[in-house]
Design an enzyme around this catalytic site. Structure first.
Site, short mmCIF file in Angstrom:
data_model
loop_
_atom_site.label_atom_id
_atom_site.label_comp_id
_atom_site.label_asym_id
_atom_site.label_seq_id
_atom_site.Cartn_x
_atom_site.Cartn_y
_atom_site.Cartn_z
N TYR A 58 -1.69 -0.71 10.62
CA TYR A 58 -1.79 -1.02 9.19
C TYR A 58 -0.56 -0.53 8.43
CZ TYR A 58 -3.75 -1.17 4.45
OH TYR A 58 -3.96 -1.42 3.13
N SER A 63 0.84 -1.20 0.00
CA SER A 63 0.00 0.00 0.00
C SER A 63 0.87 1.24 0.00
CB SER A 63 -0.90 0.00 1.25
OG SER A 63 -1.57 1.23 1.41
#
Length: 327
Positions: free
Chosen positions: A193, A180
């Site tokens: 995350y 990501s």
């Protein structure tokens, strides 16, 4: 006669500059050649996708099957997996699915042996599964932090170890890591995350280094770093830069795989913003993030998952991100 160290360094620098020049020219020339003329064939390949029951995982599965690959899906969402398999088979593709909790390494190794026996050797591994809880650090339950690490990074070790041995025997294969942009730049409500995505990028780059240094040039790697995708994973998030559409992300991932692209960053304009993190003063970086990109503000509107989605671990909910572990 042995050259002094400074001479060896100068020689290596000259070689590096020459190789860089050649590779830049190569990249420029390739931009004028359509990808479909450079794409490799997927016929005969066995592609395994974690978190393939929904989201971009399901879309990637359908696209690979259409190209002739035999697709294997791992997920804990049985309903989603069966739906994807059915859709692929109805279109003439080959696909099967296995219930597998990738956070359990013993289950991963057992499922991998089953795939080897029933389907064959996996030649394309896509570590797509992801999970996000979406709370600030002091509001993050300890078990959710651990779960995020198990899904987003530790599982990569188990899946890669399970399938890479056979790839190394044949010096043939492809490993895709779906990370990501949050693994390149930390943001609000993502202490867990972002950390796992930073780890996934470091893991992937180190794996690439090991494969190349040990001579496994036939095993390709692709790192995927998308920004927010318009799926159930980040419901309520309102980024200033428009969210990516799942279909577009899946198409870019598959296109990248076909030409052995090393790194895919989406949107592509993000590549020009990332160097500013290291070039600008820290205060300017924060001003860019807060006042221009409005990263923290966009995450403040993220909707909380329903309790049953977080806690229930059965066919339809499990550890929900988009669809079980799907991104």
């Amino acid at each position: 006669m042995e050259l002094p160290e400074w001479a060896n360094v100068m020689y290596d620098v000259i070689v590096f500059v020459g190789m860089t020049f050649v590779y830049i020219i190569e990249s420029i020339l390739l931009t004028f050649i359509p990808r479909n003329y450079r794409a490799k064939s997927m016929k005969g390949d066995i592609a395994l996708i974690t978190g393939g029951a929904g989201g971009i995982g399901s879309l990637i599965a359908k696209k690979l099957a259409k190209l002739g690959a035999y697709v294997v899906i791992w997920d804990i969402n049985k309903t989603g997996m069966e739906s994807t398999v059915r859709a692929i088979r109805e279109n003439g593709g080959k696909c099967c699915c296995y219930y597998c909790d990738i956070t359990n390494k013993e289950e991963v190794y057992k499922a991998a042996k089953t795939v080897e026996i029933e389907v064959g050797s996996v030649t394309l591994l896509i570590n797509n599964a992801g999970y996000v809880y979406g709370k600030t650090l002091m509001d993050l339950p300890d078990d959710e932090i651990e779960r995020t690490y198990r899904v987003n990074i530790l599982s990569h070790y188990w899946t890669t170890k399970a399938f890479m041995k056979e790839m190394m025997k044949n010096n043939h294969g492809h490993i895709v890591t779906v990370a990501s942009v949050a693994g390149l730049l930390g943001t609000y409500k993502c202490t867990d995350y972002s950390a796992t995505k930073f780890a996934a990028i470091g893991y992937h780059e180190s794996l690439f280094s090991e494969l190349r240094a040990d001579g496994y040039n036939g095993i390709h790697t692709t790192l995927v770093c998308p920004a927010y995708i318009n799926t159930d994973m980040f419901v309520g998030v309102t980024p200033r830069i428009p969210m990516l559409e799942p279909e577009h992300v899946a198409e870019e991932v598959v296109s990248g795989i076909l030409v052995n692209q090393a790194v895919i960053v989406l949107p592509k304009t993000t590549r020009f913003l990332l160097p500013l993190k290291y070039l600008l003063p820290a205060k300017s970086c924060w001003a860019l993030m807060y006042n221009i990109l409005r990263g923290p503000q966009s995450m403040m509107t993220m909707k909380e998952k329903e309790e049953k989605q977080i806690l229930k671990n059965n066919n339809n909910f499990g550890i929900i991100s988009n669809s079980a572990y799907a991104q």
